[in-house]
Scaffold this motif. Structure first.
Motif, mmCIF file in Angstrom:
data_model
loop_
_atom_site.group_PDB
_atom_site.id
_atom_site.type_symbol
_atom_site.label_atom_id
_atom_site.label_comp_id
_atom_site.label_asym_id
_atom_site.label_seq_id
_atom_site.Cartn_x
_atom_site.Cartn_y
_atom_site.Cartn_z
ATOM 1 N N ILE A 186 52.895 84.458 33.391
ATOM 2 C CA ILE A 186 54.289 84.148 33.067
ATOM 3 C C ILE A 186 55.082 83.840 34.335
ATOM 4 C CG2 ILE A 186 56.439 85.183 32.204
ATOM 5 C CD1 ILE A 186 54.727 86.606 30.079
ATOM 6 N N ARG A 187 54.712 84.455 35.450
ATOM 7 C CA ARG A 187 55.412 84.204 36.709
ATOM 8 C C ARG A 187 55.213 82.780 37.205
ATOM 9 N NH1 ARG A 187 55.755 88.249 41.508
ATOM 10 N NH2 ARG A 187 57.256 86.600 41.943
ATOM 11 N N GLY A 188 54.056 82.160 36.914
ATOM 12 C CA GLY A 188 53.852 80.780 37.323
ATOM 13 C C GLY A 188 52.408 80.471 37.634
ATOM 14 N N ALA A 189 52.014 79.181 37.470
ATOM 15 C CA ALA A 189 50.634 78.764 37.715
ATOM 16 C C ALA A 189 50.272 78.850 39.186
ATOM 17 C CB ALA A 189 50.427 77.336 37.199
ATOM 18 N N SER A 190 51.212 78.501 40.065
ATOM 19 C CA SER A 190 50.935 78.534 41.497
ATOM 20 C C SER A 190 50.633 79.949 41.965
ATOM 21 C CB SER A 190 52.124 77.963 42.272
ATOM 22 O OG SER A 190 51.907 78.051 43.656
ATOM 23 N N GLU A 191 51.450 80.912 41.528
ATOM 24 C CA GLU A 191 51.225 82.310 41.892
ATOM 25 C C GLU A 191 49.886 82.798 41.362
ATOM 26 O OE1 GLU A 191 53.905 81.039 40.673
ATOM 27 O OE2 GLU A 191 55.604 81.572 41.935
ATOM 28 N N SER A 192 49.561 82.411 40.131
ATOM 29 C CA SER A 192 48.284 82.816 39.525
ATOM 30 C C SER A 192 47.110 82.251 40.310
ATOM 31 C CB SER A 192 48.228 82.340 38.074
ATOM 32 O OG SER A 192 49.287 82.885 37.315
ATOM 33 N N ALA A 193 47.215 80.983 40.738
ATOM 34 C CA ALA A 193 46.138 80.345 41.491
ATOM 35 C C ALA A 193 45.928 81.020 42.839
ATOM 36 C CB ALA A 193 46.434 78.862 41.673
ATOM 37 N N LYS A 194 47.011 81.408 43.494
ATOM 38 C CA LYS A 194 46.890 82.067 44.800
ATOM 39 C C LYS A 194 46.214 83.424 44.661
ATOM 40 C CE LYS A 194 50.976 79.777 46.740
ATOM 41 N NZ LYS A 194 52.410 79.940 47.121
ATOM 42 N N VAL A 195 46.630 84.201 43.677
ATOM 43 C CA VAL A 195 46.008 85.516 43.449
ATOM 44 C C VAL A 195 44.538 85.337 43.100
ATOM 45 C CG1 VAL A 195 45.988 87.537 41.939
ATOM 46 C CG2 VAL A 195 48.166 86.625 42.765
ATOM 47 N N ASN A 196 44.236 84.355 42.263
ATOM 48 C CA ASN A 196 42.852 84.101 41.871
ATOM 49 C C ASN A 196 41.991 83.747 43.079
ATOM 50 O OD1 ASN A 196 40.733 83.360 39.740
ATOM 51 N ND2 ASN A 196 40.908 81.469 40.922
ATOM 52 N N THR A 197 42.519 82.944 44.008
ATOM 53 C CA THR A 197 41.757 82.542 45.186
ATOM 54 C C THR A 197 41.316 83.758 45.994
ATOM 55 O OG1 THR A 197 42.903 80.414 45.345
ATOM 56 C CG2 THR A 197 41.849 81.239 47.353
ATOM 57 N N VAL A 198 42.230 84.689 46.225
ATOM 58 C CA VAL A 198 41.900 85.903 46.969
ATOM 59 C C VAL A 198 40.840 86.711 46.234
ATOM 60 C CG1 VAL A 198 42.807 88.090 47.834
ATOM 61 C CG2 VAL A 198 44.169 85.999 48.064
ATOM 62 N N MET A 199 41.006 86.850 44.935
ATOM 63 C CA MET A 199 40.067 87.649 44.144
ATOM 64 C C MET A 199 38.676 87.033 44.121
ATOM 65 S SD MET A 199 42.355 88.929 40.911
ATOM 66 C CE MET A 199 43.604 90.199 41.131
ATOM 67 N N VAL A 200 38.596 85.708 44.049
ATOM 68 C CA VAL A 200 37.295 85.047 44.008
ATOM 69 C C VAL A 200 36.559 85.235 45.330
ATOM 70 C CG1 VAL A 200 36.137 82.817 43.866
ATOM 71 C CG2 VAL A 200 37.926 83.391 42.240
#
Length: 483
Positions: A186-200
């Protein structure tokens, strides 16, 4: 002006994209924000794939195929690879949200799009639930190894019994995971993508650590009687494993939130496929070679398999704790990506007016489909909280396999009906590659259990009934014809 039922069923959404400069002028309705780069998009695919297949499905697939589970991974990888290049062509030509649903709407017609919508809604919704259920096992393992406590069984397991499994009232950790991922989306696709990158990146490092330690205990004799399970066992295992390749499809759901989508989408698909297949085979070989096959069926293995393997190898809880921590962090990204894919497909359907208009509403500040995301959060949470993962794996695979087959068919149809369409990426070996894609998917489908087909048939019938009685009358194409 009225249309016959046949004309309504077979009408196609117009293709207006003939050149990359026109990529933002392909639909009516609200737009999403283009903020995701190629590398982030590739890791979206890796994040939605690696973790699911290795952290959970290895324990499910080894009892079916034995040591030949390696072949099952290769078979699923070949089918996914063939599908990935077909996705790459359609994604480069039609860079929109909605993935397979949108491709089918443009290439095959409205009724096929609705049928595929049934597949991908089932695929993403159940995948998010299945991964959340598995995540709770690793979360409990991490709590046990770090602070010496665990969440009570009553709050860690669903009330539905499975053979040899534990039951409870509700799987609370799974529900919490779904809610947290939804709030991030809900916060945004860009924020989700950044968090996902770190997790991956954390996930890949942890799995490489597992492979290195696992190979120190490798014993070749654990691959004896390699073909004992036969082709039926290998096919059944491949069908279960294939569900984990859903992450490749999630790349194409981001078509409207990617910078330079006609180039970024194919590159991200191919890059993600290479990373995924490579890490799957490495970890599967290390896992099977380091532990007796019968131990993959134990209840302890089912809840947190890879961390248990490391603990058995080293005699220390530290490597297992590190892996459990990596699983807890990185499997968050799998749930995040599957929920993301679900919301974007529903967004595309809402914009086409195949679903109520509220599914296409976009928040003015974050440019994300907030209502849509909340609906997905509630439904997936309920499934994750009250249905055990044993009932979910194959149900996801059937949706994924049919969706991949339709993408390959869509490539063939559009090559014939729209040869002028701008395609920055073209399937190599056409038409052999898309034909092999369909054949590989059909072969893996043949190994799924009859109950899986029954569940899918009931779901498909329900959604098609909705189409015939509701959606076809209010779709945007109906509206345009009437005006």
């Amino acid at each position: 002006m009225s249309m016959s039922l046949r004309d309504q069923m077979l009408r196609k959404k117009p293709l207006q994209i003939a050149h990359p400069d026109e990529a933002d002028h392909h639909h009516s309705g609200p737009d999403l924000n283009r903020t995701i780069g190629t590398f982030q998009l590739m890791l979206f695919g890796v994040g939605g794939t690696v973790g699911t297949g290795i952290f959970f499905v290895l324990q499910e697939a080894v009892p079916d195929a034995g040591p030949a589970v390696i072949v099952a991974f290769v078979l699923a990888g070949v089918a996914a690879g063939l599908s990935a290049v077909c996705y790459a062509e359609l994604a480069s030509a039609i860079p929109v949200s909605g993935s397979t649903y949108s491709y089918a709407y443009h290439s095959l017609g409205e009724v096929f799009a609705m049928g595929i919508a049934a597949c991908v809604i089932l695929e993403y919704g159940v995948a998010g639930s299945a991964v959340a259920v598995g995540w709770s096992g690793y979360f409990n393992e991490l709590l046990d190894q770090t602070v010496g406590v665990t969440i009570p069984d009553a709050l860690s397991y669903s009330p539905i019994p499975v053979e040899g499994g534990t039951t409870g009232w509700v799987n609370l950790p799974a529900i919490v995971l779904v809610v947290l991922c939804s709030l991030l989306l809900i916060r945004g696709a860009s924020e989700s993508a950044k968090v996902n990158t770190v997790m991956v990146l954390i996930k890949l490092a942890v799995l490489v650590l597992f492979a290195v330690i696992g190979l120190t205990a490798f014993q070749a004799d654990r691959f004896e009687n390699f073909w004992a399970a036969g082709s039926a066992g290998i096919t059944a295992a491949a069908g279960t494993i294939f569900f984990s390749f859903i992450g490749l499809d999630s790349i194409s759901t981001a078509g409207e939130e990617v910078k330079d989508p006609q180039r970024a989408l194919p590159r991200a698909l191919v890059g993600a496929l290479i990373v995924v297949v490579g890490i799957y085979l490495l970890v599967a070989i290390a896992g099977v070679g380091s532990q007796p096959l019968e131990e993959f069926s134990s209840e302890e293995q089912q809840s947190a398999g890879l961390s248990v393997i490391l603990e058995n190898i080293t005699g220390s809880a530290i490597p297992g704790t590190i892996l459990a921590a990596g699983a807890v962090i990185s499997i968050f990204s799998v749930t995040l990506v599957t929920l993301y894919g679900q919301t974007r497909i529903l967004f595309a359907m809402g914009r086409d007016r195949m679903l109520p208009d509220r599914f296409a509403e976009v928040d003015s500040r974050t440019l994300t489909p907030t209502f849509n995301t909340i609906v997905v959060m509630v439904v997936v949470s309920l499934i994750a909280g009250f249905v055990p993962s044993d009932y979910l794996w194959d149900t996801v695979s059937i949706g994924t396999l049919i969706a991949f087959s339709v993408v390959a068919i869509g490539v063939i149809v559009l090559r014939r009906t729209r040869p002028d369409l701008h395609r920055p990426f073209k399937v190599p070996g056409y038409p052999v590659t898309p034909i092999l894609t369909v054949a590989a998917c059909v072969y893996v489908l043949s190994g799924l259990a009859p109950i899986t087909w029954v569940i899918f048939g009931v779901w498909l019938a329900a959604l098609m009934a909705y189409y015939f009685f509701v959606a076809r009358h209010r779709s945007r194409l109906t509206e345009e014809v009437a005006s």
